[in-house]
Design a protein around this motif. Structure first.
Motif, PDB file in Angstrom:
ATOM      1  N   GLY A   1      34.243  37.308  37.833  1.00 12.35           N
ATOM      2  CA  GLY A   1      35.615  37.568  38.464  1.00 12.35           C
ATOM      3  C   GLY A   1      36.770  37.380  37.566  1.00 12.35           C
ATOM      4  N   VAL A   2      36.661  37.192  36.154  1.00 11.93           N
ATOM      5  CA  VAL A   2      37.785  37.128  35.356  1.00 11.93           C
ATOM      6  C   VAL A   2      37.146  37.400  33.853  1.00 11.93           C
ATOM      7  N   GLN A   3      38.122  37.978  33.182  1.00 11.91           N
ATOM      8  CA  GLN A   3      37.657  38.469  31.714  1.00 11.91           C
ATOM      9  C   GLN A   3      38.002  37.295  30.904  1.00 11.91           C
ATOM     10  N   VAL A   4      37.223  36.987  29.726  1.00  7.74           N
ATOM     11  CA  VAL A   4      37.710  36.034  28.621  1.00  7.74           C
ATOM     12  C   VAL A   4      39.243  36.308  28.238  1.00  7.74           C
ATOM     13  N   GLY A   5      39.966  35.424  28.321  1.00  2.00           N
ATOM     14  CA  GLY A   5      41.429  35.627  27.971  1.00  2.00           C
ATOM     15  C   GLY A   5      42.241  35.859  29.029  1.00  2.00           C
ATOM     16  N   GLU A   6      41.812  36.286  29.982  1.00  2.00           N
ATOM     17  CA  GLU A   6      42.641  36.404  31.262  1.00  2.00           C
ATOM     18  C   GLU A   6      42.657  35.203  32.280  1.00  2.00           C
ATOM     19  N   GLU A   7      43.910  35.072  32.728  1.00  4.63           N
ATOM     20  CA  GLU A   7      43.884  33.799  33.565  1.00  4.63           C
ATOM     21  C   GLU A   7      44.494  34.300  34.735  1.00  4.63           C
ATOM     22  N   LYS A   8      44.003  33.752  36.180  1.00  3.38           N
ATOM     23  CA  LYS A   8      44.451  34.202  37.571  1.00  3.38           C
ATOM     24  C   LYS A   8      44.808  32.882  38.250  1.00  3.38           C
ATOM     25  N   GLN A   9      46.043  32.886  38.335  1.00  6.76           N
ATOM     26  CA  GLN A   9      46.854  32.057  39.320  1.00  6.76           C
ATOM     27  C   GLN A   9      47.003  32.054  40.439  1.00  6.76           C
TER      28      GLN A   9
END
Length: 605
Positions: free
Chosen positions: A527-535
């Motif tokens: 559900g998220v790519q490496v280097g991507e952050e979801k807050q």
């Protein structure tokens, strides 16, 4: 300015000479809250010591143009400065005034932690810097705390240890990153009667992970509070709804050991607990009630959510420190109108930056070698085994009743969802994917590269530089008030604590996803790519019409877009020194001296 000032003569407006911790302790004592008595060795005294010893220029020169990213140079400068301070003599006049105050503190009739044995009171000696625990910078655990100090010579040595801790590598690094000038930061020292707690913990008057203002979160463990704030154990966790007074969540953890005083040597010692005591619920119904009541009272006094450390000795609750919660997002939109108005009135009278507070944790404990006799605290715990669990109804809490419903408790066994490999407690919400780097000791910190997942038993203040490079943090131990949780929330990165087995299950180089919203670690990128952050997203809040325009203090430039969604009329203050620290990266005068004015202009623009 006086060398010594007593708590009773200090308020929150006295940070300039008393430092954040002492100013808040004085404020609480003046508000008739149960604070152990003490005094502060003022920041002016520290400055006078530097000048009388003739070491100020030497300290400043060692810090000038220091590259804090170079670990070896940082550690070398720190070691030299601390050695210079510790090996310098305190003048006879300063030493006499400190000793006189200590004699006065020891002559009281109130017995706290062994006062009636030997000459002098057992005291806690704590740093209280003039730039610690700001509303946007907690400085958690940056300076030294010494427990069970007894005797005048030990006290004078402890004071110098606190002064020297202003130059710990982590403290130098953190001040540089936050844009504080070293020479403008001073240090006062708190000397306070020692509370030999058999129960202790931390109380938040807000849910620290979701910023829910309607909740009170309490963590509790046996013995002194060191094990809780350092994250060495996973404490019991209680959540109380402020509106209904109901206990809505209760998680009882196994607490295998505690810290307490060694009755023969007067040192702080680690004591392993029996299974029966380790699994026993720490707080009784009366204690929960009183802690919640104190929490609400302190929050109302400051008109802002508080992070409070407490201890219980001989059945009495003591408030050991308080500070404003530093990681709040869009809180004023949730506040009751009366609290908002009270806070506005407070800020009109004094700048919010004056409301500094104590450090969140005490992971660096030094103890004096002394002799003492005292009632065996371990025998007290034996009696606790026979104490009934929290009853169905607590005493009256203002207009409501604190009722113990069938609150959610930690399940004995949990079934992990598909793809999940580790579960813990989400203490800083968000979601990130990256490669695992397991850290067993400080020498391995260089393994952490930008975007890695830092996995360890528990973080310490010395790990902060590596934590800033990490995309997320996972620990074996700790609760929502431990060092890893507090720093992660300030850095804005996901953090899961209290997994118990992350360092065993996860392996170096593994690709994982840290979902700190649910407290789950998944194998691979989910559900998220490496280097991507979801807050967690801040939802748009409709503007509230007020007679007074509301402006925000923007401290971190990268959060401008996030702040723009708050119900405010604009930016009232932008901290330019923070832009220098985060975007420019060098002091303006340094760039000018190098003839790089255009670089400064381009980066600033």
């Amino acid at each position: 300015m006086a060398t010594i000032v007593w708590f009773k003569d200090i308020s929150k407006r006295d940070i300039g000479f008393a430092g954040g911790k002492a100013a808040n302790l004085g404020e609480l004592l003046r508000a008739n809250l149960p604070v152990p008595n003490g005094f502060v060795v003022t920041a002016n005294t520290y400055d006078k010591f530097l000048d009388e010893a003739g070491i100020r220029d030497q300290v400043n020169n060692l810090l000038k143009n220091l590259n804090v990213e170079d670990t070896d140079k940082l550690n070398s400068a720190s070691k030299t400065i601390k050695s210079v301070i510790i090996n310098s003599e305190i003048s006879s006049q300063i030493a006499k005034e400190i000793a006189t105050a200590y004699d006065k503190l020891s002559s009281g009739t109130i017995r706290i932690a062994g006062a009636s044995f030997e000459s002098g009171e057992f005291v806690a000696v704590r740093s209280s810097a003039t730039a610690e625990d700001l509303p946007d910078a907690s400085f958690a655990g940056q300076q030294r705390t010494l427990l069970n100090v007894k005797g005048k010579s030990e006290l004078l040595n402890a004071v110098k240890e606190c002064w020297a801790s202003l130059y710990e590598p982590r403290a130098i690094f953190y001040r540089t990153q936050k844009g504080f000038e070293h020479e403008k930061v001073s240090m006062s020292v708190v000397v306070q009667k020692m509370v030999d707690s058999y129960k202790s913990g931390v109380l938040f008057t807000i849910d620290p992970t979701t910023n829910d203002l309607n909740k009170i979160a309490i963590e509790a463990a046996w013995g002194l509070g060191e094990a809780v704030v350092s994250g060495e154990i996973t404490p019991d966790y209680y959540v109380i709804d402020k509106r209904t007074g109901k206990l809505v969540l209760k998680k009882i953890s196994e607490k295998p050991f505690m810290y307490t005083r060694d009755l023969e040597k007067g040192r702080t010692k680690k004591v392993n607990l029996s299974q029966e005591i380790a699994k026993k619920q720490v707080l009784t119904d009366d204690e929960l009630f009183m802690l919640a009541k104190f929490g609400k009272r302190i929050e109302d006094h400051y008109a802002w959510p508080q992070d409070i450390e407490w201890g219980i000795e001989d059945g009495q609750i003591f408030i050991l420190q308080t500070r404003p919660v530093t990681t709040i997002k869009s809180v004023e939109s949730q506040m009751p109108a009366t609290l908002v108005m009270k806070r506005a009135a407070t800020q009109a009278a004094e700048d919010i930056e004056e409301i500094l507070e104590t450090e969140t944790g005490i992971p660096n404990i030094e103890v004096a070698t002394v002799e003492a006799e005292h009632e065996d605290i371990e025998s007290i715990l034996e009696k606790e085994v026979a104490t009934p669990e929290v009853s169905e109804t607590l005493p009256e809490f203002e207009e409501t009743i604190l009722e113990i419903e069938k609150a959610e408790e930690s399940p004995k066994e949990e079934t992990l969802p598909a793809g999940a490999i580790v579960k813990g407690f989400g203490s800083s919400p968000g979601k990130s994917a990256g490669r695992v780097k397991i850290i067993s000791n400080l020498e391995e910190l260089s393994k952490i590269q930008k975007g890695d997942i830092l996995v360890t038993a528990m973080t310490t203040p010395d790990m902060v530089p590596a934590m800033e490079r990490a995309a997320a943090i996972v620990t074996n131990e700790g609760g929502v008030t431990c060092h890893a949780a507090i720093v992660s929330r300030e850095l804005g990165i996901p953090c899961i604590v209290g997994t118990r087995n992350a360092t065993k299950i996860l392996q170096d180089g593994m690709l994982i996803t840290v979902d700190a919203i649910k407290g789950i670690v998944y194998a691979g990128a989910v559900g998220v790519q490496v280097g991507e952050e979801k807050q967690l997203e801040i939802t748009q809040i409709s503007q509230i019409t007020t007679a007074t325009k509301l402006y925000v203090n923007l401290g971190v430039p990268s959060r401008a877009e996030e702040v723009s969604r708050l119900p405010v009329d604009g930016v009232g203050l932008m901290r330019e020194e923070f832009i220098f620290a985060s975007a420019v990266g060098e002091h303006p005068l340094s760039l000018i001296e190098k003839g790089q004015e255009q670089k400064f202009i381009d980066n600033l623009a």
